[in-house]
Design a protein around this motif. Structure first.
Motif, mmCIF file in Angstrom:
data_model
loop_
_atom_site.group_PDB
_atom_site.id
_atom_site.type_symbol
_atom_site.label_atom_id
_atom_site.label_comp_id
_atom_site.label_asym_id
_atom_site.label_seq_id
_atom_site.Cartn_x
_atom_site.Cartn_y
_atom_site.Cartn_z
ATOM 1 N N SER A 104 0.846 -1.186 0.000
ATOM 2 C CA SER A 104 0.000 0.000 0.000
ATOM 3 C C SER A 104 0.877 1.229 0.000
ATOM 4 O O SER A 104 1.973 1.230 0.556
ATOM 5 N N ASN A 106 -0.129 3.659 1.535
ATOM 6 C CA ASN A 106 -0.320 4.055 2.936
ATOM 7 C C ASN A 106 0.281 2.951 3.796
ATOM 8 O O ASN A 106 -0.292 1.872 3.924
ATOM 9 N N LYS A 107 1.434 3.186 4.389
ATOM 10 C CA LYS A 107 2.130 2.125 5.121
ATOM 11 C C LYS A 107 1.302 1.557 6.259
ATOM 12 O O LYS A 107 1.410 0.385 6.595
ATOM 13 N N GLU A 108 0.443 2.415 6.883
ATOM 14 C CA GLU A 108 -0.341 1.919 8.016
ATOM 15 C C GLU A 108 -1.408 0.919 7.580
ATOM 16 O O GLU A 108 -1.992 0.214 8.405
ATOM 17 N N LEU A 109 -1.697 0.834 6.265
ATOM 18 C CA LEU A 109 -2.700 -0.112 5.777
ATOM 19 C C LEU A 109 -2.091 -1.430 5.339
ATOM 20 O O LEU A 109 -2.819 -2.359 4.982
ATOM 21 N N ASN A 111 -0.386 -5.084 5.453
ATOM 22 C CA ASN A 111 -0.409 -6.279 6.311
ATOM 23 C C ASN A 111 -1.514 -6.205 7.381
ATOM 24 O O ASN A 111 -1.284 -6.402 8.552
ATOM 25 N N ARG A 112 -2.747 -5.935 6.914
ATOM 26 C CA ARG A 112 -3.898 -5.926 7.827
ATOM 27 C C ARG A 112 -5.145 -6.371 7.064
ATOM 28 O O ARG A 112 -5.182 -6.349 5.835
ATOM 29 N N ASP A 149 -9.833 7.007 9.534
ATOM 30 C CA ASP A 149 -9.455 5.594 9.610
ATOM 31 C C ASP A 149 -10.477 4.673 8.957
ATOM 32 O O ASP A 149 -10.473 3.460 9.191
#
Length: 599
Positions: A104, A106-109, A111-112, A149
């Motif tokens: 992604s 967006n790094k925070e997205l 592996n989730r 979020d």
């Protein structure tokens, strides 16, 4: 005069009805549609406030919330749902795809697990077309916006395939008219959100069960308006803290959209989104406009007929009052005037009716008194005739015996004649006693006092007392008795049983049978006395209970009967309130009565 009243009433009523019709026509064609829409919107607004309270009470109970939405639709024919702060429909996991992201911008997205609702891309009717491309393990690319979020996907694609699912309203806002499927630089949106692009594998496809597919997912008009609201929310941000009521039209059908921002149980911004159709009132108004010509003709004709009928109805009471008073003048009080109003005519009609009813009532009472007097006179004559007949014979015998004794004829038989006179005096005494008892029972003032005793003991005692009479005729008495305790006046029941058995002895030929039985039922006992002998003629079965009636008049007097025994028995049994009767059997006659058992 009568024509003048009818004509005036007819004209006034017709003009009033035409005025009412014109008012209704103007109101329905000009004001009613707007009034209906305003009233419906106000009702829905009130109901939304109730929905809001129940929604907050439900908390995170998804089933309870969906039940609230379904109940709201059934009650108001209005679609309603709740949206999150990003404009997504809440609680749509039953129609979604779960994706595990691996890359992604967006790094925070990365592996989730991300759950993406499918309602904004495809309807339930098109599931089969894309179901293969959404199976577990397939790779998928997601392009969209993230706000607070919350991911709002605009395009779902699979690399090197023709598979594309697009939220056109959102993608056009993002890309204009040219759709982009490649990564883009992360740009903040005007509403403070971020563009996202990620890839991953599908972990699970969740579809609604067949039993619940008749949900908001099937209403594409409702879904499209939710998507439009989401685009405006994400890119204009003009709904926060404001309640909105908007008009929307599609395919010549008008809708009302109501949006109410709220804070959910977690303190986060949410929206109650509802949409109702004004199609029913549009159709009704259109139908009235198309057919009002025929309606007006029909209603005008109806107005004329009703006005004439109503006018006649107003005048009719006056005519009826005239007819009725004419009949009263001729002493005919049977007719009344129907009172249909509370005005002076109604009051006059009521007074005339009261006068007629009172006079008619007095006349009826007088006629009833005359009939009672006639019946009493008839009963009195019958009674006097019966008494005279009963007393005539013993008096004649007494007179004959006295004459013989006075003339000195048959001096050697003086004792015989004295005995004969004594017997006749006893008979007259017995007759007078029975007459007095019968009069006492028929007076209606005699009160029967109840005892508790065994019926078999009473019958046995009576049979012992009558044993000599039974033996003289060489009769055979068969008893089938039960030791049942009953509630009755013992002395009077003994009198009835003695009368029945004596009657049986009197009319049973020598060497024949008498059967006495008691039969227990659920809460009562049947006492029967049956004797061999001649049947009673069927038409005389009811008369046998009358005073001075004898089945065999040729021998009744010689055997000491007064003709009042069965009449006295009848009154005793009726004072007990029990059933009784007499019937012919194969061998003779059966007398019976019932007594209540002791509980």
């Amino acid at each position: 005069m009568k024509k003048g009243i009818v004509l005036k009433l007819f004209l006034l009523t017709t003009l009033l009805c035409i005025l009412i019709l014109a008012t209704i026509y103007i109101g329905q064609t000009v004001f009613f549609k707007q009034y209906y829409a305003t009233q419906k919107v106000n009702d829905i607004k009130t109901s939304i406030e109730s929905f809001k309270k129940e929604y907050l009470k439900a908390g995170e109970n998804v089933q309870a919330i969906k039940r609230l939405e379904q109940d709201f639709y059934q009650e108001h024919s209005t679609w309603i749902t709740t949206l999150d702060s990003a404009g997504n429909i809440k609680y749509t996991n039953d129609f979604s795809v779960k994706v595990h992201s691996d890359t992604s911008l967006n790094k925070e997205l990365a592996n989730r697990d991300i759950t993406i609702s499918l309602y904004s891309f495809i309807g339930l009717e098109d599931l089969e077309r894309v179901k293969f491309d959404l199976e577990q393990g397939k790779r998928i690319m997601i392009d969209g916006v993230m706000k607070d979020d919350t991911i709002v996907p605009a395009i779902l694609t699979r690399r090197n395939t023709n598979f594309v699912l697009e939220n056109k309203l959102l993608s056009e806002e993002l890309y204009g008219n040219s759709t982009k499927t490649e990564p883009a630089e992360i740009e903040p949106s005007p509403a403070g959100g971020s563009r996202i692009y990620l890839t991953g594998k599908i972990k699970k496809l969740q579809l609604p069960a067949e039993s619940v597919r008749s949900t908001i997912y099937t209403n594409r008009v409702f879904i499209e308006q939710i998507k439009q609201f989401q685009v405006n929310l994400l890119f204009n941000d003009n709904y926060n803290g404001h309640a909105k009521t908007m008009d929307y039209e599609q395919n010549d059908i008008n809708y009302k959209i109501l949006i109410r921002p709220i804070k959910d149980v977690n303190g986060e911004m949410a929206y109650i989104f509802s949409m109702t159709s004004l199609q029913p009132i549009d159709e009704a108004v259109q139908m009235l406009e198309d057919y009002y010509v025929y309606l007006i003709i029909f209603v005008l004709l109806l107005i004329v007929l009703v006005s004439f009928y109503y006018s006649k109805k107003i005048a009719n009471p006056l005519l009826q009052i005239n007819d009725t008073t004419s009949k009263i003048a001729n002493l005919d009080f049977s007719e009344t005037i129907p009172v249909r109003s509370k005005d002076e005519i109604g009051a006059l009609s009521h007074n005339i009716n009261s006068l007629s009813t009172t006079l008619h009532s007095h006349i009826n009472e007088l006629q009833e008194d005359i009939e009672k007097e006639k019946q009493l006179e008839h009963t009195r004559k019958e009674f006097i005739s019966g008494v005279s007949h009963e007393l005539k014979t013993p008096l004649s015998i007494l007179k004959s015996c006295i004459s013989i004794l006075e003339d000195g004829v048959a001096k050697d038989k003086r004792d015989y004649y004295f005995n004969a006179m004594a017997k006749e005096v006893d008979k007259m005494d017995m007759l007078i006693v029975d007459m007095l008892e019968l009069a006492k029972f028929e007076s209606g003032t005699y009160k029967m006092e109840m005892d508790v005793f065994y019926i078999d003991q009473v019958i046995e005692h009576i049979c012992e007392q009558l044993a000599l009479d039974i033996a003289n005729k060489q009769l055979h008495v068969h008893k089938h008795l039960s030791g049942t305790k009953i509630v009755a006046n013992q002395h009077r029941i003994e009198q009835v049983i003695t009368n029945f058995i004596t009657n049986a002895i009197r009319y049973t030929p020598k060497n024949k049978n008498i059967r006495i039985s008691t039969i227990e039922e659920q809460d009562r006992v049947k006492v029967s006395v049956e004797n061999n002998g001649t049947h009673i003629v069927e038409e005389h079965l009811e008369k046998i209970w009358d005073r001075f009636y004898r089945g065999d008049t040729s021998r009744g007097r010689s055997e000491g009967s007064t003709g009042l025994g069965l009449a006295i028995s009848k009154n005793i049994l009726e004072l007990h309130g029990v059933a009784y009767g007499v019937t012919n059997t194969e061998e003779g006659v059966l007398f019976y009565f019932y007594l209540n058992k002791k509980e």
